[in-house]
Motif scaffolding. Structure first.
Motif, PDB file in Angstrom:
ATOM      1  N   ARG A  83       0.840  -1.193   0.000  1.00  0.00           N
ATOM      2  CA  ARG A  83       0.000   0.000   0.000  1.00  0.00           C
ATOM      3  C   ARG A  83       0.881   1.251   0.000  1.00  0.00           C
ATOM      4  NH1 ARG A  83      -4.055  -2.020   4.816  1.00  0.00           N
ATOM      5  NH2 ARG A  83      -4.943  -3.772   3.680  1.00  0.00           N
ATOM      6  N   PRO A  84       0.527   2.254  -0.804  1.00  0.00           N
ATOM      7  CA  PRO A  84       1.356   3.471  -0.892  1.00  0.00           C
ATOM      8  C   PRO A  84       1.596   4.146   0.455  1.00  0.00           C
ATOM      9  CG  PRO A  84      -0.399   3.514  -2.537  1.00  0.00           C
ATOM     10  CD  PRO A  84      -0.637   2.313  -1.671  1.00  0.00           C
ATOM     11  N   GLU A  85       0.590   4.162   1.322  1.00  0.00           N
ATOM     12  CA  GLU A  85       0.762   4.826   2.620  1.00  0.00           C
ATOM     13  C   GLU A  85       1.744   4.069   3.512  1.00  0.00           C
ATOM     14  OE1 GLU A  85      -3.142   2.418   2.939  1.00  0.00           O
ATOM     15  OE2 GLU A  85      -2.159   3.650   1.416  1.00  0.00           O
ATOM     16  N   ILE A  86       1.880   2.767   3.292  1.00  0.00           N
ATOM     17  CA  ILE A  86       2.849   1.975   4.067  1.00  0.00           C
ATOM     18  C   ILE A  86       4.262   2.276   3.579  1.00  0.00           C
ATOM     19  CG2 ILE A  86       3.567  -0.352   4.717  1.00  0.00           C
ATOM     20  CD1 ILE A  86       0.788   0.708   5.859  1.00  0.00           C
ATOM     21  N   GLU A  87       4.438   2.286   2.264  1.00  0.00           N
ATOM     22  CA  GLU A  87       5.757   2.638   1.716  1.00  0.00           C
ATOM     23  C   GLU A  87       6.157   4.048   2.137  1.00  0.00           C
ATOM     24  OE1 GLU A  87       8.255   3.065  -2.446  1.00  0.00           O
ATOM     25  OE2 GLU A  87       6.396   1.909  -2.460  1.00  0.00           O
ATOM     26  N   LYS A  88       5.207   4.974   2.108  1.00  0.00           N
ATOM     27  CA  LYS A  88       5.484   6.358   2.508  1.00  0.00           C
ATOM     28  C   LYS A  88       5.964   6.411   3.959  1.00  0.00           C
ATOM     29  CE  LYS A  88       3.368  10.910   2.739  1.00  0.00           C
ATOM     30  NZ  LYS A  88       2.455  11.535   3.624  1.00  0.00           N
ATOM     31  N   SER A  89       5.312   5.674   4.840  1.00  0.00           N
ATOM     32  CA  SER A  89       5.701   5.695   6.257  1.00  0.00           C
ATOM     33  C   SER A  89       7.095   5.104   6.456  1.00  0.00           C
ATOM     34  CB  SER A  89       4.670   4.961   7.115  1.00  0.00           C
ATOM     35  OG  SER A  89       4.780   3.566   6.972  1.00  0.00           O
ATOM     36  N   ILE A  90       7.425   4.077   5.673  1.00  0.00           N
ATOM     37  CA  ILE A  90       8.761   3.461   5.757  1.00  0.00           C
ATOM     38  C   ILE A  90       9.820   4.479   5.338  1.00  0.00           C
ATOM     39  CG2 ILE A  90      10.255   1.690   4.742  1.00  0.00           C
ATOM     40  CD1 ILE A  90       7.679  -0.099   4.585  1.00  0.00           C
ATOM     41  N   ARG A  91       9.570   5.144   4.224  1.00  0.00           N
ATOM     42  CA  ARG A  91      10.531   6.139   3.729  1.00  0.00           C
ATOM     43  C   ARG A  91      10.658   7.325   4.685  1.00  0.00           C
ATOM     44  NH1 ARG A  91      12.532   4.853  -1.030  1.00  0.00           N
ATOM     45  NH2 ARG A  91      11.383   3.454  -2.408  1.00  0.00           N
ATOM     46  N   GLU A  92       9.532   7.787   5.228  1.00  0.00           N
ATOM     47  CA  GLU A  92       9.573   8.927   6.148  1.00  0.00           C
ATOM     48  C   GLU A  92      10.346   8.616   7.424  1.00  0.00           C
ATOM     49  OE1 GLU A  92       5.448  10.019   6.638  1.00  0.00           O
ATOM     50  OE2 GLU A  92       5.497  11.296   4.841  1.00  0.00           O
ATOM     51  N   ALA A  93      10.444   7.346   7.772  1.00  0.00           N
ATOM     52  CA  ALA A  93      11.205   6.936   8.963  1.00  0.00           C
ATOM     53  C   ALA A  93      12.716   6.920   8.703  1.00  0.00           C
ATOM     54  CB  ALA A  93      10.741   5.566   9.431  1.00  0.00           C
ATOM     55  N   GLY A  94      13.107   7.069   7.436  1.00  0.00           N
ATOM     56  CA  GLY A  94      14.534   7.083   7.109  1.00  0.00           C
ATOM     57  C   GLY A  94      15.039   5.809   6.472  1.00  0.00           C
TER      58      GLY A  94
END
Length: 114
Positions: free
Chosen positions: A28-39
Protein backbone atom coordinates in the motif's frame (compact mmCIF):
# COMPACT_ATOMS: atom_id res chain seq x y z
CA UNK A 1 24.01 4.70 5.44
CA UNK A 2 23.31 1.90 7.89
CA UNK A 3 22.23 -1.65 7.07
CA UNK A 4 20.11 -3.90 9.26
CA UNK A 5 19.13 -7.52 8.70
CA UNK A 6 16.05 -8.89 10.41
CA UNK A 7 14.17 -12.19 10.49
CA UNK A 8 10.68 -13.41 11.29
CA UNK A 9 8.75 -16.60 10.55
CA UNK A 10 5.49 -16.99 8.70
CA UNK A 11 2.72 -19.33 9.73
CA UNK A 12 3.77 -22.54 8.00
CA UNK A 13 0.78 -22.83 5.68
CA UNK A 14 1.29 -22.66 1.88
CA UNK A 15 -1.96 -20.75 1.24
CA UNK A 16 -1.19 -18.16 3.90
CA UNK A 17 2.37 -17.77 2.63
CA UNK A 18 1.00 -17.17 -0.89
CA UNK A 19 -1.41 -14.53 0.49
CA UNK A 20 1.41 -12.83 2.38
CA UNK A 21 3.55 -12.69 -0.74
CA UNK A 22 0.61 -11.29 -2.73
CA UNK A 23 0.30 -8.40 -0.24
CA UNK A 24 3.99 -7.63 -0.82
CA UNK A 25 3.94 -7.63 -4.63
CA UNK A 26 2.87 -3.98 -4.36
CA UNK A 27 2.48 -2.71 -0.83
CA UNK A 28 0.00 0.00 0.00
CA UNK A 29 1.36 3.47 -0.89
CA UNK A 30 0.76 4.83 2.62
CA UNK A 31 2.85 1.97 4.07
CA UNK A 32 5.76 2.64 1.72
CA UNK A 33 5.48 6.36 2.51
CA UNK A 34 5.70 5.70 6.26
CA UNK A 35 8.76 3.46 5.76
CA UNK A 36 10.53 6.14 3.73
CA UNK A 37 9.57 8.93 6.15
CA UNK A 38 11.21 6.94 8.96
CA UNK A 39 14.53 7.08 7.11
CA UNK A 40 14.54 3.70 5.37
CA UNK A 41 16.07 4.16 1.91
CA UNK A 42 15.89 0.54 0.71
CA UNK A 43 14.11 -2.57 1.98
CA UNK A 44 14.20 -6.08 0.55
CA UNK A 45 12.51 -9.19 1.95
CA UNK A 46 13.53 -12.74 1.04
CA UNK A 47 11.82 -16.01 1.94
CA UNK A 48 13.07 -19.56 2.48
CA UNK A 49 10.22 -21.90 3.36
CA UNK A 50 8.44 -20.01 6.16
CA UNK A 51 11.44 -17.89 7.27
CA UNK A 52 11.63 -14.27 6.12
CA UNK A 53 14.86 -12.28 5.93
CA UNK A 54 14.77 -8.48 5.56
CA UNK A 55 17.63 -6.21 4.53
CA UNK A 56 17.07 -2.56 5.41
CA UNK A 57 19.30 0.30 4.38
CA UNK A 58 18.68 3.51 6.29
CA UNK A 59 19.85 7.05 6.74
CA UNK A 60 22.56 7.42 9.38
CA UNK A 61 20.17 8.95 11.92
CA UNK A 62 17.57 6.15 11.60
CA UNK A 63 16.12 4.95 14.90
CA UNK A 64 13.94 1.87 15.51
CA UNK A 65 12.47 3.66 18.51
CA UNK A 66 11.49 6.71 16.44
CA UNK A 67 10.04 4.48 13.70
CA UNK A 68 7.99 2.58 16.32
CA UNK A 69 6.67 5.89 17.66
CA UNK A 70 5.73 7.08 14.15
CA UNK A 71 4.06 3.73 13.42
CA UNK A 72 2.05 3.83 16.65
CA UNK A 73 0.66 7.24 15.67
CA UNK A 74 -0.30 6.13 12.14
CA UNK A 75 -3.68 4.32 11.92
CA UNK A 76 -2.91 2.98 8.42
CA UNK A 77 0.35 1.41 9.64
CA UNK A 78 -1.45 -0.08 12.65
CA UNK A 79 -4.08 -1.57 10.33
CA UNK A 80 -1.30 -3.05 8.14
CA UNK A 81 0.55 -4.46 11.14
CA UNK A 82 -2.60 -6.13 12.46
CA UNK A 83 -3.20 -7.69 9.06
CA UNK A 84 0.41 -8.95 8.81
CA UNK A 85 0.21 -10.55 12.29
CA UNK A 86 -2.26 -13.01 10.79
CA UNK A 87 0.59 -14.39 8.69
CA UNK A 88 3.65 -13.83 10.87
CA UNK A 89 4.82 -15.61 13.99
CA UNK A 90 7.80 -14.83 16.13
CA UNK A 91 11.04 -16.75 15.92
CA UNK A 92 11.49 -19.45 18.56
CA UNK A 93 13.57 -17.06 20.69
CA UNK A 94 11.15 -14.11 20.35
CA UNK A 95 9.45 -12.58 23.35
CA UNK A 96 5.65 -12.45 23.30
CA UNK A 97 4.48 -9.88 20.76
CA UNK A 98 7.92 -9.59 19.15
CA UNK A 99 8.07 -9.96 15.39
CA UNK A 100 11.02 -8.92 13.26
CA UNK A 101 14.27 -9.53 15.17
CA UNK A 102 17.59 -7.89 14.33
CA UNK A 103 20.20 -10.41 13.26
CA UNK A 104 23.83 -10.31 14.42
CA UNK A 105 26.41 -9.70 11.69
CA UNK A 106 29.09 -12.39 11.94
CA UNK A 107 31.03 -11.99 8.67
CA UNK A 108 32.05 -9.20 6.31
CA UNK A 109 34.02 -9.72 3.12
CA UNK A 110 35.47 -6.24 3.59
CA UNK A 111 35.40 -3.99 6.60
CA UNK A 112 34.87 -4.67 10.24
CA UNK A 113 32.22 -6.44 12.24
CA UNK A 114 30.29 -4.17 14.61
Amino acid sequence: MKRYCLAVDLVNDPEMIAEYEAFHKKIRPEIEKSIREAGVTQMDIYRLENRLFMIMETEDDFSFEEKAKMDAENPKVQEWEQLMWKYQEGLPSAKEGEKWMIMKKIFAMEGEID
